[in-house]
Design a protein around this motif. Structure first.
Motif, PDB file in Angstrom:
ATOM      1  N   ALA A   1      -5.795   3.891  -6.810  1.00  0.00           N
ATOM      2  CA  ALA A   1      -6.782   3.150  -6.011  1.00  0.00           C
ATOM      3  C   ALA A   1      -7.768   4.133  -5.401  1.00  0.00           C
TER       4      ALA A   1
ATOM      5  N   GLU B   1      -0.897  -0.948  -4.582  1.00  0.00           N
ATOM      6  CA  GLU B   1      -2.151  -0.209  -4.425  1.00  0.00           C
ATOM      7  C   GLU B   1      -1.770   1.237  -4.114  1.00  0.00           C
TER       8      GLU B   1
ATOM      9  N   ARG C   1       0.845  -1.204   0.000  1.00  0.00           N
ATOM     10  CA  ARG C   1       0.000   0.000   0.000  1.00  0.00           C
ATOM     11  C   ARG C   1       0.879   1.252   0.000  1.00  0.00           C
TER      12      ARG C   1
END
Lengths: 312, 312
Positions: free
Chosen positions: B57, B26, B3
């Motif tokens: 995202a 992401e 992330r």
């Protein structure tokens, strides 16, 4: 009758020689770009000290056309790389009787002339004046208008006194100086920082250069270097001279320096008279001048590239 | 799944994080000026390495809207006087799990971030890339596109290796460096002379700065000062590094530096990251840097006055 020949007649030369004509001198002018207009109608001078019409005794295309010997040969051309003071004077200097008068900016501008005409008296003159030339044959006198004058390298001769008296007769303040070298350096103490920095800093006014931390610091550093070079050359410039100039400038209304005006108008800048000669003298005397060198390199490039981006 | 949160997403940030998304990460982006366009349609990246569409995202207005903890928080904002790296990062840094990644120009830009987030790993990244942002949501990748990365102040952590592997998976060359400080200084060795001088010299190209006597001399003087400051900071930069950069630049086709492009487009210049921090480090270590100081003072003023003459 005092016979005067003026060479390199920009706004400064025309204004002061026009005043000499008012005082009764016979003034001949070598005109270049505005020859046609001037030979037809003379000069129209709009001056804060009183407008006047200046009709030279003769208008020449070249100094070689001058007949006889001049008492004074005034050179008032800007000190630009292409301008060859000796070359401009040579056709006019025919005997030791003529006194050469330089009304020009910068330092060390007299040396070559003195070497080339060793038998002629040489007067070095510093002008404090705001003039512009808005059109052929027109001169606009906007501010000040004083002269300081002395023999090169030092002293005050009878010839200097005679010319100063003529200026004073035309109400032009002309201070005679025993040590014109000091006067020139003291003017450079102002010109060297404020003229280049005003251009290089993106168009800074005198107020911004004396009130904005970073620029004031740079101007002071440049002034310290001027003092160091002057001292190495035997000129007794001091920190107190610098302080006086900063104080004066700070308390004066904001204005654009003459170099900034030249830059904005796309004219060539007097880089050599103001920075180049100082940097070269510093090298001769082994004085480190890194701030000057930085500004000199940048200004040379700015001058060459020009405001319009076209290389000179 | 890795992330990633991107803050200060200019051309550089968008290009590299878009590549990370291609590699499967992401990626959430905090968009400012082009929030509307990007949240509607993502980014269209035209790249010499292949065009691509980058749909984050999530697109946020502010870092505080991010949910949970990011593995990597990338800060790619320009280092401008108003840009507060710590303030931008604070809302996003919620635990020591997040690794902070700076993709920014200049030196000594990590110190404050490291002090403010002592429990977070900090990766310092130098980008060699030519990008511009011609319109909201559009990024144009024109040249290069490499990264050099390492832990701050030194070393290569597992987190660095993981991120580098993601970049490489997206065909972005990312060299891991044990001593990223040296890399940063070596980049400054180029940026510090050539970026400011290109602007201050009136719009000089890299060719003019390495082939025109006065400008090359100034650039070399600035490089010598960079080396002196680097050495005082314990970074082993040498004259040979400077020579290599000059040689490289001289043999490269003439181009306008990114700072000159910023100047001509009326954008704010990275004066502090490139000159201000170096001048301050020099003062801390007592290293004289008169050429840097001259350029710093002038460039600060140029940046404030701007090309259009309107004060910032």
């Amino acid at each position: 009758m005092c016979r005067i020949l003026v060479i390199g007649a920009g706004g400064v030369g025309v204004y002061f020689s026009g005043r000499l004509a008012q005082a009764g001198a016979e003034v001949t002018v070598v005109a270049r770009s505005d020859y046609e207009a001037v030979s037809r109608a003379g000069y129209a001078v709009e001056s804060i000290a009183g407008d006047f019409q200046f009709t030279p005794a003769a208008v020449l295309k070249h100094a070689s056309e001058f007949e006889g010997e001049a008492d004074y040969i005034i050179l008032a051309a800007k000190v630009l790389p292409g301008a060859d003071a000796v070359g401009l004077l040579s056709p006019a200097v025919r005997s030791s009787k003529s006194t050469i008068v330089l009304i020009q900016n910068g330092i060390d501008i007299e040396r070559k002339v003195a070497e080339s005409f060793p038998d002629n008296r040489l007067l070095s003159t510093v002008a404090y004046i705001g003039v512009s030339r808005p059109a052929p044959g027109r001169v606009l006198h906007l501010g000040s208008g004083e002269l300081k004058m002395g023999d090169y390298p030092a002293g005050i001769s009878a010839e200097a006194r005679r010319l100063a008296a003529l200026f004073e007769a035309a109400k032009v303040r002309c201070e005679l100086c025993e040590d014109i070298g000091f006067v020139r350096w003291n003017k450079l103490l102002w010109n060297l920082p404020f003229n280049p920095v005003s251009v290089l800093a993106g168009g800074a006014t005198t107020k911004q250069m004396t009130q904005r931390d970073e620029l004031e610091g740079l101007c002071r550093a440049l002034m310290r270097e001027v003092i160091a070079v002057a001292n190495a050359c035997g000129v007794a410039l001091t920190e107190a001279n610098a302080e006086a100039q900063i104080e004066y400038t700070r308390n004066f209304p904001a204005y654009k320096t003459s170099m900034l005006q030249d830059y904005e108008a796309g004219r060539e800048l007097e880089v050599e008279a103001i920075l180049g000669n100082a940097v070269r003298l510093a090298a001769e005397h082994g004085v480190p001048v890194p701030h000057m060198e930085s500004c000199y390199a940048l200004l040379k490039s700015v001058n060459r590239i020009g405001r319009n981006g076209k290389e000179r």
